[in-house]
Enzyme design. Structure first.
Site, PDB file in Angstrom:
ATOM      1  N   ARG A 128      87.939  56.399  29.645  1.00 39.83           N
ATOM      2  CA  ARG A 128      88.969  55.730  28.830  1.00 39.83           C
ATOM      3  C   ARG A 128      89.662  54.650  29.657  1.00 39.83           C
ATOM      4  NH1 ARG A 128      91.497  61.306  26.617  1.00 39.83           N
ATOM      5  NH2 ARG A 128      90.697  61.960  28.649  1.00 39.83           N
ATOM      6  N   ASN A 134      86.416  65.822  40.185  1.00 43.45           N
ATOM      7  CA  ASN A 134      87.265  66.542  39.233  1.00 43.45           C
ATOM      8  C   ASN A 134      86.767  66.444  37.793  1.00 43.45           C
ATOM      9  OD1 ASN A 134      90.028  67.470  38.090  1.00 43.45           O
ATOM     10  ND2 ASN A 134      89.790  65.391  37.266  1.00 43.45           N
ATOM     11  N   TYR A 161      79.663  77.379  30.366  1.00 50.33           N
ATOM     12  CA  TYR A 161      80.727  76.814  31.209  1.00 50.33           C
ATOM     13  C   TYR A 161      80.765  77.567  32.539  1.00 50.33           C
ATOM     14  CZ  TYR A 161      85.216  75.266  33.011  1.00 50.33           C
ATOM     15  OH  TYR A 161      86.202  74.742  33.824  1.00 50.33           O
ATOM     16  N   PRO A 194      90.679  76.686  40.153  1.00 48.31           N
ATOM     17  CA  PRO A 194      91.892  77.096  39.450  1.00 48.31           C
ATOM     18  C   PRO A 194      91.624  78.089  38.320  1.00 48.31           C
ATOM     19  CG  PRO A 194      91.583  74.671  39.398  1.00 48.31           C
ATOM     20  CD  PRO A 194      90.285  75.304  39.795  1.00 48.31           C
ATOM     21  N   GLU A 205      94.445  68.641  29.006  1.00 47.69           N
ATOM     22  CA  GLU A 205      93.721  68.426  27.743  1.00 47.69           C
ATOM     23  C   GLU A 205      92.477  69.323  27.657  1.00 47.69           C
ATOM     24  OE1 GLU A 205      92.981  64.207  27.250  1.00 47.69           O
ATOM     25  OE2 GLU A 205      95.108  63.747  27.446  1.00 47.69           O
TER      26      GLU A 205
HETATM   27  P1  NDP Z   1      91.258  67.182  31.154  1.00 49.08           P
HETATM   28  O1  NDP Z   1      90.475  67.278  29.897  1.00 49.08           O
HETATM   29  O2  NDP Z   1      92.723  66.946  31.049  1.00 49.08           O
HETATM   30  O3  NDP Z   1      90.624  66.074  32.129  1.00 49.08           O
HETATM   31  C1  NDP Z   1      89.233  65.936  32.279  1.00 49.08           C
HETATM   32  C2  NDP Z   1      88.915  64.616  32.940  1.00 49.08           C
HETATM   33  O4  NDP Z   1      87.473  64.539  33.106  1.00 49.08           O
HETATM   34  C3  NDP Z   1      89.328  63.425  32.098  1.00 49.08           C
HETATM   35  O5  NDP Z   1      89.936  62.457  32.930  1.00 49.08           O
HETATM   36  C4  NDP Z   1      88.011  62.881  31.543  1.00 49.08           C
HETATM   37  O6  NDP Z   1      88.057  61.468  31.426  1.00 49.08           O
HETATM   38  C5  NDP Z   1      87.030  63.277  32.649  1.00 49.08           C
HETATM   39  N1  NDP Z   1      85.670  63.349  32.116  1.00 49.08           N
HETATM   40  C6  NDP Z   1      85.160  64.263  31.246  1.00 49.08           C
HETATM   41  N2  NDP Z   1      83.894  63.948  30.915  1.00 49.08           N
HETATM   42  C7  NDP Z   1      83.587  62.808  31.589  1.00 49.08           C
HETATM   43  C8  NDP Z   1      82.428  61.981  31.651  1.00 49.08           C
HETATM   44  N3  NDP Z   1      81.330  62.261  30.961  1.00 49.08           N
HETATM   45  N4  NDP Z   1      82.469  60.876  32.436  1.00 49.08           N
HETATM   46  C9  NDP Z   1      83.578  60.585  33.149  1.00 49.08           C
HETATM   47  N5  NDP Z   1      84.704  61.334  33.143  1.00 49.08           N
HETATM   48  C10 NDP Z   1      84.721  62.423  32.364  1.00 49.08           C
HETATM   49  O7  NDP Z   1      90.975  68.560  31.924  1.00 49.08           O
HETATM   50  P2  NDP Z   1      91.431  69.124  33.363  1.00 49.08           P
HETATM   51  O8  NDP Z   1      92.300  68.170  34.076  1.00 49.08           O
HETATM   52  O9  NDP Z   1      91.924  70.488  33.135  1.00 49.08           O
HETATM   53  O10 NDP Z   1      90.016  69.255  34.053  1.00 49.08           O
HETATM   54  C11 NDP Z   1      89.699  68.721  35.324  1.00 49.08           C
HETATM   55  C12 NDP Z   1      88.723  69.659  36.019  1.00 49.08           C
HETATM   56  O11 NDP Z   1      89.360  70.899  36.274  1.00 49.08           O
HETATM   57  C13 NDP Z   1      87.447  69.974  35.228  1.00 49.08           C
HETATM   58  O12 NDP Z   1      86.350  69.956  36.110  1.00 49.08           O
HETATM   59  C14 NDP Z   1      87.709  71.398  34.726  1.00 49.08           C
HETATM   60  O13 NDP Z   1      86.514  72.103  34.511  1.00 49.08           O
HETATM   61  C15 NDP Z   1      88.499  71.954  35.897  1.00 49.08           C
HETATM   62  N6  NDP Z   1      89.301  73.131  35.608  1.00 49.08           N
HETATM   63  C16 NDP Z   1      90.258  73.104  34.632  1.00 49.08           C
HETATM   64  C17 NDP Z   1      91.017  74.234  34.392  1.00 49.08           C
HETATM   65  C18 NDP Z   1      92.034  74.300  33.305  1.00 49.08           C
HETATM   66  O14 NDP Z   1      92.446  75.406  32.934  1.00 49.08           O
HETATM   67  N7  NDP Z   1      92.518  73.184  32.790  1.00 49.08           N
HETATM   68  C19 NDP Z   1      90.840  75.451  35.195  1.00 49.08           C
HETATM   69  C20 NDP Z   1      89.790  75.363  36.177  1.00 49.08           C
HETATM   70  C21 NDP Z   1      89.077  74.241  36.384  1.00 49.08           C
HETATM   71  P3  NDP Z   1      87.544  60.610  30.164  1.00 49.08           P
HETATM   72  O15 NDP Z   1      87.656  61.485  28.952  1.00 49.08           O
HETATM   73  O16 NDP Z   1      88.445  59.419  30.154  1.00 49.08           O
HETATM   74  O17 NDP Z   1      86.145  60.258  30.504  1.00 49.08           O
HETATM   75  C1  8X3 Z   2      88.970  76.741  33.239  1.00 44.28           C
HETATM   76  C2  8X3 Z   2      89.515  78.121  33.342  1.00 44.28           C
HETATM   77  O1  8X3 Z   2      89.349  80.491  32.455  1.00 44.28           O
HETATM   78  O2  8X3 Z   2      89.209  78.678  30.823  1.00 44.28           O
HETATM   79  O3  8X3 Z   2      87.976  76.523  34.181  1.00 44.28           O
HETATM   80  O4  8X3 Z   2      87.385  79.136  32.284  1.00 44.28           O
HETATM   81  S1  8X3 Z   2      88.806  79.138  32.171  1.00 44.28           S
END
Ligand code: NDP
Ligand code: 8X3
Length: 250
Positions: free
Chosen positions: A33, A85, A151, A181, A187
């Site tokens: 985005r 990330n 996942y 985490p 989101e």
């Molecule tokens: P968000 O959905 O808030 O952020 C995800 C980010 O990943 C966005 O900036 C998105 O950007 C980017 N992204 C997704 N797909 C693509 C793609 N195809 N190309 C480029 N960028 C991409 O989620 P989180 O901040 O929570 O997630 C970040 C990481 O943390 C992930 O790897 C998630 O698995 C991990 N995580 C999250 C947890 C949670 O509970 N939230 C717990 C454990 C791990 P855009 O859409 O602009 O491309």
């Molecule tokens: C995100 C945490 O518990 O939803 O990685 O899989 S969980």
């Protein structure tokens, strides 16, 4: 430090950009985005007098990853830290009912995307004779839970890749850290449930989840250790969450 953060348009990646910027570090921020990337660049450059480059690409596409990284100027190629990330969960269904498109999105983003960017950037780090790769895994990469199948498999892959990358890159003075985490309110659940905000809200109802800033602070601390210290692996959970599924709600 020059820090490249994938998935900086939202959640953990955006907070990570903010904390590095606040501490005076230049950034390369990525995501699909572009408007959000540009907004964040303007905000951080104005507030903290640092330089921010934006790269808008889909991490699932190898040609886009390679083109984006090779478009960087010589100075911007001196990447010290890569924060892997970008990632997502799509759906929550039993294996026999799984949506194939969801599976492909998760595998292509969380595993193949992470590999594409890591291969490209680790070669730059090898040339620079130093670097640090920080992979965002998950508690889902340490345990499995009902309906989390694909996942969980992608995050177990991140766990395995972090361990193997640490071995492969050892001789090149490149640190590899995995941060895993539990529940973080971002989101993430809105994406997982295809935009259903009500369903997403229920994931965090009656409990205090982690905030993206909590993970960003941990990422910053890990990157800020002295050159001779590497943090291999961290699991970080909300106090009310013991495992992926043992959670106390009000
Ligand atoms: P968000 O959905 O808030 O952020 C995800 C980010 O990943 C966005 O900036 C998105 O950007 C980017 N992204 C997704 N797909 C693509 C793609 N195809 N190309 C480029 N960028 C991409 O989620 P989180 O901040 O929570 O997630 C970040 C990481 O943390 C992930 O790897 C998630 O698995 C991990 N995580 C999250 C947890 C949670 O509970 N939230 C717990 C454990 C791990 P855009 O859409 O602009 O491309
Ligand atoms: C995100 C945490 O518990 O939803 O990685 O899989 S969980």
């Amino acid at each position: 430090m020059l820090v490249l953060i994938t998935g900086a348009t939202s959640g953990i990646g955006k907070s990570t950009a903010e904390i590095f910027a606040k501490n005076g570090h230049d950034l390369i921020i990525t995501g699909r985005r572009d408007e959000r990337l540009k907004e964040l660049k303007t905000k951080l450059e104005t507030a903290f007098k640092i330089k921010v480059a934006t790269l808008c690409f889909d991490i699932r596409k190898l040609n886009e990853v390679e083109t984006a990284i090779s478009s960087l100027s010589v100075d911007h190629k001196k990447i010290d830290v890569l924060v892997n990330n970008a990632g997502l969960a799509a759906g929550l269904s039993a294996i026999q009912n799984g949506n194939i498109d969801h599976w492909e999105r998760m595998i292509d983003t969380n595993v193949k995307g992470l590999l594409y960017i890591s291969r490209t950037v680790s070669n730059i780090m090898i040339e620079n004779k130093k670097g640090h790769i920080i992979n965002i895994g998950s508690i889902a990469g340490k345990e499995v839970y009902a309906n989390g199948n694909v996942y969980c498999a992608t995050k177990h892959a991140v766990d395995a890749l972090s361990k193997s990358m640490r071995i492969d890159l050892l001789a090149h003075n490149i640190k590899v850290t995995a941060i895993n985490p539990g529940m973080v309110e971002t989101e993430f659940s809105i994406v997982r449930f295809d935009g259903d905000e009500e369903k997403a809200k229920k994931v965090y109802s009656g409990l205090e989840p982690l905030k993206p800033e909590d993970i960003a602070e941990t990422i910053y601390w890990v990157a800020d250790r002295p050159a001779h210290v590497n943090i291999n692996d961290i699991i970080i959970m909300p106090t009310v969450q013991a495992t992926a599924t043992n959670v106390i709600r009000n």
